[in-house]
Scaffold this motif. Structure first.
Motif, short mmCIF file in Angstrom:
data_model
loop_
_atom_site.label_atom_id
_atom_site.label_comp_id
_atom_site.label_asym_id
_atom_site.label_seq_id
_atom_site.Cartn_x
_atom_site.Cartn_y
_atom_site.Cartn_z
N GLU A 1 25.68 53.35 42.11
CA GLU A 1 25.91 52.15 42.91
C GLU A 1 26.79 52.52 44.11
O GLU A 1 28.02 52.53 43.99
CB GLU A 1 26.60 51.06 42.08
N PRO A 2 26.20 52.83 45.27
CA PRO A 2 26.99 53.21 46.43
C PRO A 2 27.89 52.06 46.90
O PRO A 2 27.50 50.89 46.85
CB PRO A 2 25.94 53.53 47.50
N ILE A 3 29.09 52.42 47.34
CA ILE A 3 30.00 51.46 47.95
C ILE A 3 30.35 51.97 49.34
O ILE A 3 30.83 53.10 49.49
CB ILE A 3 31.27 51.26 47.11
N ILE A 4 30.08 51.14 50.34
CA ILE A 4 30.34 51.50 51.73
C ILE A 4 31.48 50.61 52.25
O ILE A 4 31.40 49.38 52.14
CB ILE A 4 29.09 51.28 52.62
N ILE B 1 31.38 46.79 37.58
CA ILE B 1 31.33 47.00 39.03
C ILE B 1 32.29 46.07 39.73
O ILE B 1 33.03 46.47 40.65
CB ILE B 1 29.89 46.82 39.55
N LYS B 2 32.33 44.80 39.31
CA LYS B 2 33.27 43.84 39.92
C LYS B 2 34.71 44.30 39.72
O LYS B 2 35.53 44.22 40.64
CB LYS B 2 33.06 42.45 39.31
N LEU B 3 35.01 44.80 38.53
CA LEU B 3 36.37 45.28 38.25
C LEU B 3 36.70 46.47 39.13
O LEU B 3 37.81 46.56 39.68
CB LEU B 3 36.49 45.66 36.77
N TYR B 4 35.77 47.40 39.31
CA TYR B 4 35.99 48.59 40.13
C TYR B 4 36.29 48.18 41.58
O TYR B 4 37.23 48.69 42.20
CB TYR B 4 34.75 49.49 40.09
N VAL B 5 35.50 47.25 42.12
CA VAL B 5 35.70 46.82 43.51
C VAL B 5 37.02 46.06 43.66
O VAL B 5 37.72 46.22 44.65
CB VAL B 5 34.51 45.99 44.00
N ASN B 6 37.37 45.25 42.66
CA ASN B 6 38.66 44.55 42.71
C ASN B 6 39.82 45.53 42.72
O ASN B 6 40.81 45.35 43.45
CB ASN B 6 38.78 43.60 41.51
N GLN B 7 39.72 46.60 41.93
CA GLN B 7 40.76 47.64 41.91
C GLN B 7 40.79 48.40 43.23
O GLN B 7 41.87 48.76 43.73
CB GLN B 7 40.51 48.59 40.74
N TYR C 1 37.51 55.33 51.01
CA TYR C 1 37.25 54.29 50.01
C TYR C 1 35.77 54.12 49.69
O TYR C 1 35.41 53.32 48.83
CB TYR C 1 37.84 52.96 50.49
N CYS C 2 34.91 54.86 50.40
CA CYS C 2 33.48 54.84 50.06
C CYS C 2 33.25 55.67 48.80
O CYS C 2 34.03 56.58 48.49
CB CYS C 2 32.65 55.42 51.20
N SER C 3 32.17 55.38 48.08
CA SER C 3 31.88 56.17 46.87
C SER C 3 30.40 56.14 46.55
O SER C 3 29.67 55.23 46.97
CB SER C 3 32.68 55.64 45.68
N THR C 4 29.96 57.17 45.84
CA THR C 4 28.60 57.23 45.29
C THR C 4 28.74 57.62 43.82
O THR C 4 28.67 58.80 43.47
CB THR C 4 27.72 58.23 46.06
N LYS C 5 28.98 56.61 42.99
CA LYS C 5 29.22 56.82 41.56
C LYS C 5 28.33 55.91 40.72
O LYS C 5 27.90 54.85 41.18
CB LYS C 5 30.68 56.51 41.21
N ASP C 6 28.12 56.33 39.47
CA ASP C 6 27.51 55.45 38.48
C ASP C 6 28.66 54.68 37.84
O ASP C 6 29.24 55.11 36.85
CB ASP C 6 26.73 56.26 37.45
N ILE C 7 28.98 53.54 38.39
CA ILE C 7 30.18 52.81 37.99
C ILE C 7 30.04 52.17 36.61
O ILE C 7 30.97 52.19 35.81
CB ILE C 7 30.52 51.74 39.05
#
Length: 215
Positions: free
Chosen positions: A137-140, A193-199, A124-130
């Motif tokens: 915007e990295p997500i850990i 970004i908020k939408l991506y994390v909610n999904q 579920y981690c990612s390194t994308k330009d969301i």
């Protein structure tokens, strides 16, 4: 003659600056996972206090970055590798040198039932330009499991412009010990970004049978 030569030189410099600027601002945001050889070539072994579990390289308009995820592998057996501490380190590759940008550290908490493992949830981690702004915007994502085999804590950390925006969740069978909290600054994130994390959160609920909610 000298004046004409000087003017030509100025034009040449302006063309070079324009080309360089166009190259920098048109550079695509890209990312890929590093293999063992690439980790060694970039001399990343000493960037974290622990053995490297995963490493990624990503580039965007601001430069080339290395993201290293380390787990201390406290208990190693044929069946399981259990960690008591983890560390994520992001460095920028600056003309051959590595400069720290940000870090994430965590460890097991003293709870009942006892936490026995903490690990990066790289699925579920990612390194994308969301949000499509040319910057990644990295997500850990990481979690803990207790001695009964159940997931206890989940953290989702979004790094936006080098600032961390954290979601903290505690899983529990009882309403009074379950929680799901977003940082106070969460709503300042771009909507995409908020939408991506909610999904992402919803995907984790479905795939991992976690509640990720309050009460």
């Amino acid at each position: 003659m000298y004046k004409k030569s000087s003017e030509n030189m100025k034009k040449y410099i302006l063309i070079l600056l324009s080309f360089y600027s166009s190259f920098i601002f048109s550079q695509k945001a890209e990312s890929h996972r590093l293999n063992k050889q690439e980790i060694s070539e970039r001399e990343l072994e000493n960037t974290t206090n622990f053995p490297i579990y995963r490493a990624f390289e990503f580039s965007d308009k601001s430069g080339v970055y290395e993201l290293v995820l380390g787990e201390n592998q406290k208990v190693i057996s044929k069946k399981d590798t259990l960690n008591t501490k983890i560390q994520a380190v992001c460095v920028i590759n600056d003309h051959g040198g590595l400069l720290d940008q940000w870090k994430i550290n965590d460890l097991l908490e003293d709870t009942l039932p006892k936490e026995t493992n903490i690990w990066f949830w790289t699925k579920y981690c990612s390194t994308k330009d969301i949000d499509g702004d040319g910057y990644i915007e990295p997500i850990i994502v990481y979690g803990t499991r207790n001695e009964d085999g159940y997931i206890r804590r989940v953290k989702i950390i979004t790094v936006y412009k080098k600032k961390k925006y954290v979601i903290r969740a505690i899983e529990c069978d009882f309403d009074n010990c379950r929680s799901f909290e977003k940082d106070q600054n969460w709503n300042t994130l771009p909507q995409k970004i908020k939408l991506y994390v909610n999904q992402l959160t919803e995907k984790m609920r479905k795939e991992q049978d976690v509640l990720l909610k309050n009460g």
